[in-house]
Design a protein around this motif. Structure first.
Motif, PDB file in Angstrom:
ATOM      1  N   THR A  22     -39.959  -1.992 -59.381  1.00  0.00           N
ATOM      2  CA  THR A  22     -39.958  -2.178 -60.846  1.00  0.00           C
ATOM      3  C   THR A  22     -39.033  -1.168 -61.541  1.00  0.00           C
ATOM      4  OG1 THR A  22     -42.134  -3.179 -60.729  1.00  0.00           O
ATOM      5  CG2 THR A  22     -41.440  -2.371 -62.888  1.00  0.00           C
ATOM      6  N   PRO A  23     -39.162   0.151 -61.260  1.00  0.00           N
ATOM      7  CA  PRO A  23     -38.208   1.085 -61.885  1.00  0.00           C
ATOM      8  C   PRO A  23     -36.755   0.779 -61.508  1.00  0.00           C
ATOM      9  CG  PRO A  23     -40.044   2.275 -60.920  1.00  0.00           C
ATOM     10  CD  PRO A  23     -40.195   0.862 -60.484  1.00  0.00           C
ATOM     11  N   ALA A  24     -36.524   0.363 -60.256  1.00  0.00           N
ATOM     12  CA  ALA A  24     -35.147   0.012 -59.856  1.00  0.00           C
ATOM     13  C   ALA A  24     -34.666  -1.186 -60.676  1.00  0.00           C
ATOM     14  CB  ALA A  24     -35.089  -0.309 -58.370  1.00  0.00           C
ATOM     15  N   GLY A  25     -35.576  -2.112 -60.942  1.00  0.00           N
ATOM     16  CA  GLY A  25     -35.229  -3.278 -61.763  1.00  0.00           C
ATOM     17  C   GLY A  25     -34.844  -2.865 -63.180  1.00  0.00           C
ATOM     18  N   VAL A  26     -35.558  -1.897 -63.726  1.00  0.00           N
ATOM     19  CA  VAL A  26     -35.236  -1.404 -65.077  1.00  0.00           C
ATOM     20  C   VAL A  26     -33.845  -0.767 -65.075  1.00  0.00           C
ATOM     21  CG1 VAL A  26     -35.862   0.273 -66.877  1.00  0.00           C
ATOM     22  CG2 VAL A  26     -37.654  -1.068 -65.743  1.00  0.00           C
ATOM     23  N   MET A  27     -33.554   0.041 -64.049  1.00  0.00           N
ATOM     24  CA  MET A  27     -32.243   0.696 -63.986  1.00  0.00           C
ATOM     25  C   MET A  27     -31.124  -0.347 -63.888  1.00  0.00           C
ATOM     26  SD  MET A  27     -33.014   3.799 -64.437  1.00  0.00           S
ATOM     27  CE  MET A  27     -31.472   4.670 -64.242  1.00  0.00           C
ATOM     28  N   ALA A  28     -31.383  -1.406 -63.111  1.00  0.00           N
ATOM     29  CA  ALA A  28     -30.360  -2.459 -62.980  1.00  0.00           C
ATOM     30  C   ALA A  28     -30.164  -3.190 -64.308  1.00  0.00           C
ATOM     31  CB  ALA A  28     -30.763  -3.438 -61.873  1.00  0.00           C
ATOM     32  N   LEU A  29     -31.240  -3.408 -65.039  1.00  0.00           N
ATOM     33  CA  LEU A  29     -31.107  -4.057 -66.357  1.00  0.00           C
ATOM     34  C   LEU A  29     -30.255  -3.203 -67.293  1.00  0.00           C
ATOM     35  CD1 LEU A  29     -34.743  -5.333 -67.212  1.00  0.00           C
ATOM     36  CD2 LEU A  29     -32.762  -6.716 -66.567  1.00  0.00           C
ATOM     37  N   LEU A  30     -30.524  -1.888 -67.284  1.00  0.00           N
ATOM     38  CA  LEU A  30     -29.754  -0.985 -68.162  1.00  0.00           C
ATOM     39  C   LEU A  30     -28.283  -1.011 -67.761  1.00  0.00           C
ATOM     40  CD1 LEU A  30     -32.137   2.136 -68.372  1.00  0.00           C
ATOM     41  CD2 LEU A  30     -31.746   0.435 -70.154  1.00  0.00           C
ATOM     42  N   GLU A  31     -28.047  -0.859 -66.449  1.00  0.00           N
ATOM     43  CA  GLU A  31     -26.674  -0.775 -65.959  1.00  0.00           C
ATOM     44  C   GLU A  31     -25.894  -2.044 -66.311  1.00  0.00           C
ATOM     45  OE1 GLU A  31     -26.483   0.232 -61.794  1.00  0.00           O
ATOM     46  OE2 GLU A  31     -24.367  -0.371 -61.789  1.00  0.00           O
ATOM     47  N   ARG A  32     -26.515  -3.189 -66.044  1.00  0.00           N
ATOM     48  CA  ARG A  32     -25.791  -4.443 -66.267  1.00  0.00           C
ATOM     49  C   ARG A  32     -25.721  -4.823 -67.739  1.00  0.00           C
ATOM     50  NH1 ARG A  32     -25.041  -7.924 -61.118  1.00  0.00           N
ATOM     51  NH2 ARG A  32     -25.324  -6.295 -59.574  1.00  0.00           N
ATOM     52  N   SER A  33     -26.429  -4.068 -68.584  1.00  0.00           N
ATOM     53  CA  SER A  33     -26.308  -4.294 -70.031  1.00  0.00           C
ATOM     54  C   SER A  33     -25.400  -3.243 -70.652  1.00  0.00           C
ATOM     55  CB  SER A  33     -27.692  -4.231 -70.685  1.00  0.00           C
ATOM     56  OG  SER A  33     -28.568  -5.143 -70.073  1.00  0.00           O
ATOM     57  N   GLY A  34     -24.784  -2.424 -69.801  1.00  0.00           N
ATOM     58  CA  GLY A  34     -23.838  -1.407 -70.303  1.00  0.00           C
ATOM     59  C   GLY A  34     -24.527  -0.246 -71.004  1.00  0.00           C
ATOM     60  N   ILE A  35     -25.786   0.006 -70.650  1.00  0.00           N
ATOM     61  CA  ILE A  35     -26.520   1.109 -71.295  1.00  0.00           C
ATOM     62  C   ILE A  35     -26.627   2.266 -70.303  1.00  0.00           C
ATOM     63  CG2 ILE A  35     -28.736   1.806 -72.316  1.00  0.00           C
ATOM     64  CD1 ILE A  35     -29.054  -1.322 -72.941  1.00  0.00           C
ATOM     65  N   ASP A  36     -25.995   3.389 -70.642  1.00  0.00           N
ATOM     66  CA  ASP A  36     -25.952   4.547 -69.745  1.00  0.00           C
ATOM     67  C   ASP A  36     -26.936   5.606 -70.255  1.00  0.00           C
ATOM     68  OD1 ASP A  36     -25.350   6.668 -68.148  1.00  0.00           O
ATOM     69  OD2 ASP A  36     -23.223   6.804 -68.721  1.00  0.00           O
ATOM     70  N   PRO A  37     -27.944   5.964 -69.453  1.00  0.00           N
ATOM     71  CA  PRO A  37     -28.929   6.956 -69.909  1.00  0.00           C
ATOM     72  C   PRO A  37     -28.365   8.379 -70.051  1.00  0.00           C
ATOM     73  CG  PRO A  37     -29.750   5.694 -68.024  1.00  0.00           C
ATOM     74  CD  PRO A  37     -28.286   5.409 -68.143  1.00  0.00           C
ATOM     75  N   ALA A  38     -27.164   8.626 -69.528  1.00  0.00           N
ATOM     76  CA  ALA A  38     -26.625  10.004 -69.515  1.00  0.00           C
ATOM     77  C   ALA A  38     -26.636  10.609 -70.922  1.00  0.00           C
ATOM     78  CB  ALA A  38     -25.204  10.007 -68.949  1.00  0.00           C
ATOM     79  N   GLY A  39     -27.268  11.766 -71.024  1.00  0.00           N
ATOM     80  CA  GLY A  39     -27.299  12.506 -72.284  1.00  0.00           C
ATOM     81  C   GLY A  39     -28.248  11.935 -73.327  1.00  0.00           C
ATOM     82  N   LYS A  40     -28.919  10.839 -72.986  1.00  0.00           N
ATOM     83  CA  LYS A  40     -29.814  10.207 -73.984  1.00  0.00           C
ATOM     84  C   LYS A  40     -31.235  10.756 -73.842  1.00  0.00           C
ATOM     85  CE  LYS A  40     -26.983   6.501 -75.064  1.00  0.00           C
ATOM     86  NZ  LYS A  40     -26.389   5.830 -73.919  1.00  0.00           N
ATOM     87  N   ASN A  41     -31.961  10.721 -74.948  1.00  0.00           N
ATOM     88  CA  ASN A  41     -33.398  11.019 -74.890  1.00  0.00           C
ATOM     89  C   ASN A  41     -34.115   9.793 -74.354  1.00  0.00           C
ATOM     90  OD1 ASN A  41     -33.331  13.596 -75.878  1.00  0.00           O
ATOM     91  ND2 ASN A  41     -33.674  12.984 -77.999  1.00  0.00           N
ATOM     92  N   CYS A  42     -34.727   9.940 -73.188  1.00  0.00           N
ATOM     93  CA  CYS A  42     -35.439   8.815 -72.573  1.00  0.00           C
ATOM     94  C   CYS A  42     -36.929   9.139 -72.577  1.00  0.00           C
ATOM     95  CB  CYS A  42     -34.984   8.619 -71.127  1.00  0.00           C
ATOM     96  SG  CYS A  42     -33.205   8.387 -70.977  1.00  0.00           S
ATOM     97  N   VAL A  43     -37.726   8.280 -73.150  1.00  0.00           N
ATOM     98  CA  VAL A  43     -39.180   8.486 -73.145  1.00  0.00           C
ATOM     99  C   VAL A  43     -39.822   7.370 -72.331  1.00  0.00           C
ATOM    100  CG1 VAL A  43     -41.273   8.575 -74.564  1.00  0.00           C
ATOM    101  CG2 VAL A  43     -39.174   9.712 -75.358  1.00  0.00           C
TER     102      VAL A  43
END
Ligand code: NAP
Length: 279
Positions: free
Chosen positions: A141-162
């Motif tokens: 499930t977490p890997a699926g979330v990361m793939a969704l972010l990546e393929r939507s062009g959303i990079d967590p780098a430097g972002k506040n993630c809660v």
């Protein structure tokens, strides 16, 4: 209005890539990646999940086996099956569908699975590897979330993630993957003080609580990316997430729907792990 992160579409794209890779794998090795799914008892939700997993395997060209055991199966019988699957060359991934009936010890079974075949990534060996960022398998499930972010062009780098939720299968590994992706990560749970204020700091908010419509507009910063992992059944039987979609969608920049968001990605990541295990 938020961009809809379409888990069905992204999942279909990844599955078609897995299918192509599987064809190549079969040509060069002469056998298919194999997944064994073990289910004990009659839990109807688990039976649906297991059927879906077997169907997904067929779709991408994997070999799969479903071992459906009766509720009264003993720990010794279950352990013996896991031992047989560990030793079976046709099987590269083993998944024991949880929850198990109360008289069976889940931890004992999960520890018995060969870490090289642990495609759910629940074995402490794999959990430890995730912690140090040197992993073969990621929890689905977490890997699926990361793939969704990546393929939507959303990079967590430097972002506040809660992340709301700290379970071993979703919240904790989710936080770790966001951290590995250079997010600044906060993990919330039922004892967090002023949860809404913490959530309003999030550029990326991942919700994995298990309470229908829990996250409303007052918990979301305008422009945030909102990922809803929750899967809850309403009284009318409809599936719904942990996020109040109609309230949050107008203020988020991107959001996953339920159904059709994170859900379809989980089995897709299981297929990916099985292919990795076979390789
Ligand atoms: P879980 O083990 O029950 O964990 C829930 C987490 O939410 C706990 O850490 C809990 O905090 C926290 N929590 C509960 N009430 C809270 C509140 N009022 N405020 C803040 N935090 C709260 O659940 P899970 O297995 O992680 O699953 C979470 C949701 O994701 C469920 O709806 C589940 O069905 C769904 N799910 C979906 C998929 C998928 O494929 N889409 C896969 C797995 C799970 P404490 O630790 O303090 O108790």
């Amino acid at each position: 209005m938020a961009k809809l992160i379409d888990g069905k579409l992204i999942s279909a794209q990844i599955r078609s890539e897995i299918k192509e890779e599987t064809n190549v794998f079969i040509k060069s090795h002469g056998y298919a990646p194999g997944l064994a799914v073990v289910i004990v008892g009659e839990n109807p939700a688990s039976q649906v999940y297991v059927r879906n997993k077997a169907r997904a395997c067929e779709e991408v060209g994997f070999y799969s086996e479903v071992h459906a055991l009766p509720t009264e199966t003993t720990q010794e019988e279950l352990n013996a099956l896991v031992d047989r699957l560990n030793a079976d060359d046709k099987i590269h991934g083993i998944l024991v569908q949880l929850p198990l009936p109360k008289h069976l010890d889940e931890t004992e079974v999960l520890l018995r699975i060969d870490p090289n075949k642990d495609v759910d990534a629940f074995h402490p060996y794999n959990v430890g590897n995730i912690m140090i960022g040197n992993y073969k398998f990621l929890p689905c499930t977490p890997a699926g979330v990361m793939a969704l972010l990546e393929r939507s062009g959303i990079d967590p780098a430097g972002k506040n993630c809660v992340v709301i939720g700290r379970s071993n299968i979703v919240g904790k590994p989710m936080a770790m993957l966001l951290l590995h992706a250079n997010g600044t990560v906060t993990v919330c749970h039922s004892k967090t003080k002023d949860l809404a204020a913490v959530c309003r700091e999030a550029d990326i908010l991942v919700v994995a609580i298990g309470r229908a419509d829990f996250v409303g507009a007052d918990m979301v910063k305008p422009g945030a990316v909102v990922i809803d992992v929750g899967m809850n059944r309403r009284a009318d039987g409809k599936l719904t997430g942990d996020v109040n979609f109609s309230e949050v969608e107008p203020i988020a920049s991107a959001i996953t729907p339920v159904p059709g968001g994170v859900g379809p990605m989980t089995i897709t990541m299981l297929l990916k792990n099985t292919l990795t295990a076979a390789k």
